[in-house]
Design an enzyme around this catalytic site. Sequence first.
Site, PDB file in Angstrom:
ATOM      1  N   SER A   1      46.088  55.808  79.392  1.00 31.72           N
ATOM      2  CA  SER A   1      45.693  54.719  78.471  1.00 31.72           C
ATOM      3  C   SER A   1      46.353  54.476  77.194  1.00 31.72           C
ATOM      4  O   SER A   1      47.757  54.279  77.374  1.00 31.72           O
ATOM      5  CB  SER A   1      44.425  54.702  78.497  1.00 31.72           C
ATOM      6  OG  SER A   1      43.658  53.411  78.140  1.00 31.72           O
TER       7      SER A   1
ATOM      8  N   ASP B   1      42.896  47.408  87.277  1.00 31.79           N
ATOM      9  CA  ASP B   1      42.675  47.604  86.069  1.00 31.79           C
ATOM     10  C   ASP B   1      43.733  46.419  85.242  1.00 31.79           C
ATOM     11  O   ASP B   1      44.202  45.806  85.612  1.00 31.79           O
ATOM     12  CB  ASP B   1      43.579  48.989  85.765  1.00 31.79           C
ATOM     13  CG  ASP B   1      43.677  49.222  84.322  1.00 31.79           C
ATOM     14  OD1 ASP B   1      43.357  48.441  83.323  1.00 31.79           O
ATOM     15  OD2 ASP B   1      44.551  50.111  84.206  1.00 31.79           O
TER      16      ASP B   1
ATOM     17  N   HIS C   1      40.346  51.589  86.117  1.00 30.37           N
ATOM     18  CA  HIS C   1      41.091  52.354  84.550  1.00 30.37           C
ATOM     19  C   HIS C   1      40.296  53.227  84.186  1.00 30.37           C
ATOM     20  O   HIS C   1      38.869  53.213  84.574  1.00 30.37           O
ATOM     21  CB  HIS C   1      40.959  51.134  83.388  1.00 30.37           C
ATOM     22  CG  HIS C   1      41.850  51.757  82.151  1.00 30.37           C
ATOM     23  ND1 HIS C   1      42.922  51.536  81.974  1.00 30.37           N
ATOM     24  CD2 HIS C   1      41.215  52.246  81.302  1.00 30.37           C
ATOM     25  CE1 HIS C   1      43.337  51.974  80.814  1.00 30.37           C
ATOM     26  NE2 HIS C   1      42.023  52.625  80.321  1.00 30.37           N
TER      27      HIS C   1
END
Length: 315
Positions: free
Chosen positions: A152, A252, A282
């Site tokens: 991320s 995501d 995610h």
Amino acid sequence: MAINKTMRAALRALSYPANTLEIGKTYRVERAIGGLKAPLSPIYQLWDQKIERDGHEVRVRIYTPKKQTDQRLLLFFHGGGWVLESVDTYNSVCKNLAKKTGCRVASVEYGLAPEHVFPEGLEDCYAAARAVYQNPEQFGVQSSEITLIGDSAGGNLAAAVSLMARDRGEFHVAQQILIYPATYNDHTETTPFDSVRENGDNFLLTAKRVREYMELYAGGNEENRKNPYFAPLLAEDLTNQPRTLIVTAEFDPLRDEGEAYGYALRRAGNEVALYRMPDALHGYFSLSMRFSQVRHTYDMIDHFLNGEAASCRKN
């Protein structure tokens, strides 16, 4: 493709409520809650090292698996939108990473926004990487045996460190692993990426939450948002980048920009393995090993580290 029952249960457990307050008003509370959940009894041998940068120290935690079967080192940058999470809250992720790969893992504690806006956290990551790459003998490795990895926001930081390393010429990054990385700067309705519109609501990470994270990371400075070290997909020159594995998640909002970065790296002549994890959200990489998506990701990381081409899939 519909999300399966197991992932849907994880979604209910982890997702932010629809009426979640802005992260700028809640980040201190969320940090405190995250700290309470952080594991306090590591299973693996570990120690903290501190690296000096411009008058302050950057903490790096080293995880050594009980059965170290690989001498390589993974330099890890945690996720959390540049605002949340820490070395402590990522203990389980890094312990699992060390166990599954047999490698030592070095996890970097970088400065978080809004107290430390762009590029402060990134410069912490770069300083840690420079210290490790320029002194690999302290870790019993060669610089070519070090891999940058992040998820991320951590994937964003890993990509940015690789760009900075090329531009500054202080060290060379041989390979990087980017797990559902943030690479772009627009998560509004005007974004060029369908995944923001398709997955920007009702999932673990919302487009609204991404925008809030980025606003805090940028410090309200629009010029920061245009910087390729802030959003690597904006870089005009992506040549001479590391051998790269990118893993995105099907459900995501960051999916398409992560894949676009992989294709852009490939067009620039870099070796890239790109995989979209089916039926994944995610943040799934932080889930337990009972999830097949987590196990599959560790398998791909292992293959990549051993020089094998990871499967490429574009659903």
